[in-house]
Design a protein around this motif. Sequence first.
Motif, PDB file in Angstrom:
ATOM      1  N   ALA A 223       0.824  -1.212   0.000  1.00  0.00           N
ATOM      2  CA  ALA A 223       0.000   0.000   0.000  1.00  0.00           C
ATOM      3  C   ALA A 223       0.853   1.255   0.000  1.00  0.00           C
ATOM      4  O   ALA A 223       0.501   2.262  -0.631  1.00  0.00           O
ATOM      5  CB  ALA A 223      -0.940  -0.011   1.208  1.00  0.00           C
ATOM      6  N   PRO A 227       0.141   3.381  -3.604  1.00  0.00           N
ATOM      7  CA  PRO A 227      -1.159   3.603  -2.959  1.00  0.00           C
ATOM      8  C   PRO A 227      -2.317   3.858  -3.908  1.00  0.00           C
ATOM      9  O   PRO A 227      -3.470   3.573  -3.564  1.00  0.00           O
ATOM     10  CB  PRO A 227      -0.896   4.820  -2.067  1.00  0.00           C
ATOM     11  N   THR A 228      -2.058   4.396  -5.081  1.00  0.00           N
ATOM     12  CA  THR A 228      -3.149   4.771  -5.987  1.00  0.00           C
ATOM     13  C   THR A 228      -3.382   3.750  -7.101  1.00  0.00           C
ATOM     14  O   THR A 228      -4.201   3.975  -7.986  1.00  0.00           O
ATOM     15  CB  THR A 228      -2.871   6.144  -6.619  1.00  0.00           C
ATOM     16  N   PRO A 230      -4.244  -0.295  -8.608  1.00  0.00           N
ATOM     17  CA  PRO A 230      -5.093  -1.424  -8.210  1.00  0.00           C
ATOM     18  C   PRO A 230      -4.415  -2.349  -7.205  1.00  0.00           C
ATOM     19  O   PRO A 230      -5.074  -2.868  -6.297  1.00  0.00           O
ATOM     20  CB  PRO A 230      -5.361  -2.134  -9.544  1.00  0.00           C
ATOM     21  N   ARG A 233      -4.557  -0.651  -3.829  1.00  0.00           N
ATOM     22  CA  ARG A 233      -5.925  -0.677  -3.294  1.00  0.00           C
ATOM     23  C   ARG A 233      -6.306  -2.076  -2.819  1.00  0.00           C
ATOM     24  O   ARG A 233      -7.016  -2.229  -1.818  1.00  0.00           O
ATOM     25  CB  ARG A 233      -6.906  -0.162  -4.343  1.00  0.00           C
ATOM     26  N   SER A 234      -5.817  -3.101  -3.516  1.00  0.00           N
ATOM     27  CA  SER A 234      -6.067  -4.470  -3.062  1.00  0.00           C
ATOM     28  C   SER A 234      -5.412  -4.723  -1.712  1.00  0.00           C
ATOM     29  O   SER A 234      -5.976  -5.404  -0.842  1.00  0.00           O
ATOM     30  CB  SER A 234      -5.545  -5.474  -4.093  1.00  0.00           C
ATOM     31  N   VAL A 236      -4.787  -2.437   0.599  1.00  0.00           N
ATOM     32  CA  VAL A 236      -5.571  -1.715   1.609  1.00  0.00           C
ATOM     33  C   VAL A 236      -6.825  -2.511   1.965  1.00  0.00           C
ATOM     34  O   VAL A 236      -7.192  -2.648   3.144  1.00  0.00           O
ATOM     35  CB  VAL A 236      -5.936  -0.311   1.103  1.00  0.00           C
ATOM     36  N   ALA A 237      -7.500  -3.053   0.945  1.00  0.00           N
ATOM     37  CA  ALA A 237      -8.698  -3.853   1.201  1.00  0.00           C
ATOM     38  C   ALA A 237      -8.360  -5.084   2.029  1.00  0.00           C
ATOM     39  O   ALA A 237      -9.123  -5.474   2.926  1.00  0.00           O
ATOM     40  CB  ALA A 237      -9.340  -4.258  -0.131  1.00  0.00           C
TER      41      ALA A 237
END
Length: 248
Positions: A223, A227-228, A230, A233-234, A236-237
């Motif tokens: 992350a 950070p921006t 895909p 974001r995966s 972070v999820a």
Amino acid sequence: MLMLPLLLLAAPQSVSPADLQRYDRCIALAQSDPAAAQADAGRWRIAGGRYLAQQCSGIAHATAGNWASAAAAFTDAAHAAEIAKDDVASGYWAQAGNAWLAAGEPAKARAALDAALATPALTGLQRGEAQLDRARALVAADDLAAARGDIDTALTNAADDPLAWLLSATLARRVKDLPRARHDIAEALKRSPDDASVQLEAGNIAAMGGNEAAARAAWGQAARIAPTTPVGRSAVAALRQFDDAPAN
């Protein structure tokens, strides 16, 4: 998605020094001004540039992100090179396969990569990269056993490529071979610790093995690195699953 390697194989005797100079200029232009390179390649093809002009057109389309058009241009170049009995055809087929993967057409990618690997013209790293691309096409078709064969062979031809180890680790995780997944992601991390995709998969494998601390660390690193994207974001999820976890 990997950017296409410029598979510049040995030039045939029939290519003049002037054509090779024009080819170098066209390839450089394709990477800096794709639209201008398309126009130049078109004029050159009409003037007899043959597969050198067609490959330049493919590189220009790839630079612009027009992957299906790039694949079509590389396919035309491959056919023209085969007619000329030039071994560079294998490299063009490999580029076509790579472009079809980027275009979301794994079946077409596999056909092109089968053609690329059907002769011994591709060797070493170039052969390994084509094997990795075919493995990706095979995974998309859910033919995991065949994909494993291509990846294992690629690991002998492209052992320094972190992508080879990443793909191997990911496939091992998918088939629940945790020892292999751990070994291969460690190899990928040694070669590319600042790659967000490698860190994301390291987290996935750690989580599969029940190592929450290692999963948190790897996903957090992914992350932070991207950070921006895909991948970021995966990550972070994935980290959010711990937010709702009950306290011990």
